[in-house]
Design a protein around this motif. Structure first.
Motif, PDB file in Angstrom:
ATOM      1  N   PHE A  70      32.108  68.778  43.976  1.00 22.53           N
ATOM      2  CA  PHE A  70      31.615  67.580  43.492  1.00 22.53           C
ATOM      3  C   PHE A  70      30.005  67.515  44.052  1.00 22.53           C
ATOM      4  CE2 PHE A  70      36.035  67.523  43.583  1.00 22.53           C
ATOM      5  CZ  PHE A  70      36.601  66.803  42.219  1.00 22.53           C
ATOM      6  N   SER A  71      29.213  68.152  43.524  1.00 23.20           N
ATOM      7  CA  SER A  71      27.725  68.404  44.273  1.00 23.20           C
ATOM      8  C   SER A  71      27.175  67.042  44.517  1.00 23.20           C
ATOM      9  CB  SER A  71      27.104  69.044  43.234  1.00 23.20           C
ATOM     10  OG  SER A  71      27.062  68.715  41.924  1.00 23.20           O
ATOM     11  N   LYS A  72      27.676  66.125  43.631  1.00 28.11           N
ATOM     12  CA  LYS A  72      26.744  64.683  43.697  1.00 28.11           C
ATOM     13  C   LYS A  72      27.444  63.745  44.772  1.00 28.11           C
ATOM     14  CE  LYS A  72      24.537  65.079  39.347  1.00 28.11           C
ATOM     15  NZ  LYS A  72      23.057  65.495  39.782  1.00 28.11           N
ATOM     16  N   ASN A  73      28.496  64.136  45.104  1.00 24.67           N
ATOM     17  CA  ASN A  73      29.413  63.106  46.057  1.00 24.67           C
ATOM     18  C   ASN A  73      28.547  63.224  47.447  1.00 24.67           C
ATOM     19  OD1 ASN A  73      30.859  62.798  43.781  1.00 24.67           O
ATOM     20  ND2 ASN A  73      32.873  63.170  44.810  1.00 24.67           N
ATOM     21  N   LYS A  74      28.501  62.022  48.037  1.00 26.24           N
ATOM     22  CA  LYS A  74      27.592  61.947  49.348  1.00 26.24           C
ATOM     23  C   LYS A  74      28.126  60.447  49.946  1.00 26.24           C
ATOM     24  CE  LYS A  74      23.288  61.702  49.116  1.00 26.24           C
ATOM     25  NZ  LYS A  74      21.875  61.948  49.170  1.00 26.24           N
ATOM     26  N   GLY A  82      16.817  54.520  62.416  1.00 29.04           N
ATOM     27  CA  GLY A  82      16.810  55.677  61.926  1.00 29.04           C
ATOM     28  C   GLY A  82      17.803  56.676  62.145  1.00 29.04           C
ATOM     29  N   ALA A  83      18.757  56.435  62.909  1.00 33.29           N
ATOM     30  CA  ALA A  83      19.708  57.584  62.976  1.00 33.29           C
ATOM     31  C   ALA A  83      20.503  57.695  61.660  1.00 33.29           C
ATOM     32  CB  ALA A  83      20.750  57.260  64.408  1.00 33.29           C
ATOM     33  N   LYS A  84      20.744  59.104  61.497  1.00 36.84           N
ATOM     34  CA  LYS A  84      21.370  59.072  60.193  1.00 36.84           C
ATOM     35  C   LYS A  84      22.869  60.131  60.197  1.00 36.84           C
ATOM     36  CE  LYS A  84      20.448  60.444  55.282  1.00 36.84           C
ATOM     37  NZ  LYS A  84      19.204  60.927  54.379  1.00 36.84           N
ATOM     38  N   ILE A  85      23.638  59.696  59.574  1.00 36.77           N
ATOM     39  CA  ILE A  85      25.099  60.503  59.428  1.00 36.77           C
ATOM     40  C   ILE A  85      25.350  60.756  57.779  1.00 36.77           C
ATOM     41  CG2 ILE A  85      27.478  60.852  59.896  1.00 36.77           C
ATOM     42  CD1 ILE A  85      26.799  58.644  62.384  1.00 36.77           C
ATOM     43  N   GLU A  86      25.566  62.114  57.584  1.00 40.57           N
ATOM     44  CA  GLU A  86      25.847  62.155  56.130  1.00 40.57           C
ATOM     45  C   GLU A  86      27.047  63.024  55.872  1.00 40.57           C
ATOM     46  OE1 GLU A  86      22.388  62.371  53.304  1.00 40.57           O
ATOM     47  OE2 GLU A  86      23.320  64.488  52.914  1.00 40.57           O
ATOM     48  N   PHE A  87      27.615  63.204  55.033  1.00 43.75           N
ATOM     49  CA  PHE A  87      28.673  63.937  54.454  1.00 43.75           C
ATOM     50  C   PHE A  87      28.267  64.680  53.132  1.00 43.75           C
ATOM     51  CE2 PHE A  87      30.137  60.861  57.451  1.00 43.75           C
ATOM     52  CZ  PHE A  87      30.675  61.391  58.490  1.00 43.75           C
ATOM     53  N   ASN A  88      28.353  65.667  52.859  1.00 46.04           N
ATOM     54  CA  ASN A  88      27.997  66.416  51.640  1.00 46.04           C
ATOM     55  C   ASN A  88      28.644  67.777  51.210  1.00 46.04           C
ATOM     56  OD1 ASN A  88      25.886  68.651  51.802  1.00 46.04           O
ATOM     57  ND2 ASN A  88      25.169  66.701  53.134  1.00 46.04           N
ATOM     58  N   HIS A 168      36.504  53.852  51.012  1.00 44.12           N
ATOM     59  CA  HIS A 168      36.088  54.635  49.697  1.00 44.12           C
ATOM     60  C   HIS A 168      36.298  56.194  50.304  1.00 44.12           C
ATOM     61  CE1 HIS A 168      34.527  54.784  45.813  1.00 44.12           C
ATOM     62  NE2 HIS A 168      34.113  56.004  46.070  1.00 44.12           N
ATOM     63  N   ASP A 169      36.834  56.859  49.315  1.00 46.33           N
ATOM     64  CA  ASP A 169      37.138  58.193  49.474  1.00 46.33           C
ATOM     65  C   ASP A 169      36.759  59.044  48.690  1.00 46.33           C
ATOM     66  OD1 ASP A 169      39.083  60.498  49.585  1.00 46.33           O
ATOM     67  OD2 ASP A 169      40.967  59.545  49.233  1.00 46.33           O
ATOM     68  N   LEU A 170      35.987  60.396  48.949  1.00 52.28           N
ATOM     69  CA  LEU A 170      35.164  60.898  48.219  1.00 52.28           C
ATOM     70  C   LEU A 170      35.838  62.372  48.348  1.00 52.28           C
ATOM     71  CD1 LEU A 170      31.724  59.987  49.110  1.00 52.28           C
ATOM     72  CD2 LEU A 170      32.704  59.596  46.912  1.00 52.28           C
ATOM     73  N   SER A 171      35.868  63.015  47.423  1.00 47.95           N
ATOM     74  CA  SER A 171      36.293  64.680  47.364  1.00 47.95           C
ATOM     75  C   SER A 171      35.008  65.309  47.714  1.00 47.95           C
ATOM     76  CB  SER A 171      36.923  64.977  46.203  1.00 47.95           C
ATOM     77  OG  SER A 171      38.553  64.515  45.954  1.00 47.95           O
ATOM     78  N   LEU A 172      34.892  66.648  48.228  1.00 48.67           N
ATOM     79  CA  LEU A 172      33.688  67.146  48.294  1.00 48.67           C
ATOM     80  C   LEU A 172      33.799  68.438  47.563  1.00 48.67           C
ATOM     81  CD1 LEU A 172      32.771  66.721  52.141  1.00 48.67           C
ATOM     82  CD2 LEU A 172      31.952  65.471  50.027  1.00 48.67           C
ATOM     83  N   PHE A 173      35.120  69.070  47.815  1.00 51.30           N
ATOM     84  CA  PHE A 173      35.209  70.535  47.120  1.00 51.30           C
ATOM     85  C   PHE A 173      36.715  70.702  47.033  1.00 51.30           C
ATOM     86  CE2 PHE A 173      34.520  72.289  51.026  1.00 51.30           C
ATOM     87  CZ  PHE A 173      35.736  73.517  51.446  1.00 51.30           C
TER      88      PHE A 173
END
Length: 272
Positions: A70-74, A82-88, A168-173
């Motif tokens: 799920f390449s666009k899920n983030k 400015g501190a940033k946390i990301e999940f991709n 929210h619940d996101l699938s990554l792969f």
């Protein structure tokens, strides 16, 4: 239908402000399985003609990608400073690529072949982690500082009933391992008046062989200048959990209780 004729599917996105944090998620379709340029894309081509599939393949250099990426899920959390946390998914799969060939997983593959008598289908053990096991704990920028701690997640606080401000619940792969199990990675977020909780989860089930779970939990309590992060890796061979009803094997939240902890570490993520 030519690939260029396939309509562009919409990207679902939502932004939520919580105290000093901006939380944004993007959700869309899976990565296309065909290159519109007949796999002649060049990753560093300044023209921008490199398709997303080739970008993933060139960046990760894996023999093959999971069946569903799920390449666009983030999911992104940005603090006012400015501190940033990301999940991709790209960074999650990069941890698979960096692990290389694992003797533990090769041993499992041999046991898998022997127990099922399907050496014809599995005679080639890929020189990479075919289970797509990832120890991904998220992507942080330079304004996040992590320190080891003896503090523990307060499960009772997390179990307390609160009004849910955002979820929210996101699938990554995800990959079904040629119908012999499943490997999946996902991230969930829950925002309450008292703070937010994130669960980044990798789940592996190789039928008849083993079950593995890598989970990273993030708990932020309003007023703190840090997020408590707990990473836990669990695993069990099927022979040690064969007394458990098979239905439980497919429910990560239930089977987790029956897996042995192989690694656990806790850190405070300071963002001020």
């Amino acid at each position: 239908m030519e690939i260029d004729d396939i309509p562009r599917l919409p990207v679902n996105t939502e932004t939520h402000k919580f105290n000093d944090w901006i939380i944004v998620y993007h959700k869309s379709h899976i990565l296309k399985s065909m290159c519109p340029n007949n796999h002649k894309c060049i990753k560093d081509d300044d023209s921008g003609n490199c398709c997303e599939l080739c970008f993933y393949e060139h960046t990760l250099e894996l023999p093959h990608l999971p069946e569903m990426v799920f390449s666009k899920n983030k999911l992104t959390l940005t603090h006012k400073n400015g501190a940033k946390i990301e999940f991709n998914p790209l960074d999650a799969l990069a941890r698979v690529a960096n692990r290389g060939k694992s003797t533990i997983r090769v041993a499992c593959a041999e046991e898998w072949k022997s127990s099922r008598g399907e050496s014809a289908n599995l005679q080639e053990v890929k020189p990479f982690d075919w289970s797509f096991t990832t120890d991904y704990e998220g992507t942080f920028n330079e304004k996040i500082r992590c320190e080891d701690t003896d503090a523990k997640l307060d499960i009772f606080k997390l179990m307390r009933k609160e009004h849910i401000l955002f979820y929210h619940d996101l699938s990554l792969f995800e990959d079904e391992l040629h119908d012999h199990g499943i490997a999946s990675c996902s991230v969930k977020i829950r925002v309450m008046p008292s703070g937010f909780f994130i669960l980044l989860s990798y789940f592996l089930r190789v039928d008849g062989v083993l079950i593995r779970m890598n989970g990273t939990r993030f708990h932020y309590e309003t007023g703190n200048d840090y997020i408590l992060k707990e990473y836990t890796s669990r695993e069990a061979k099927f022979e040690t959990i064969k007394h458990i009803p098979p239905a439980v094997y497919t429910t990560p939240s239930e089977i987790e209780k029956h897996l042995s902890i192989t690694l656990k570490k806790t850190q405070k993520m300071f963002f001020d």
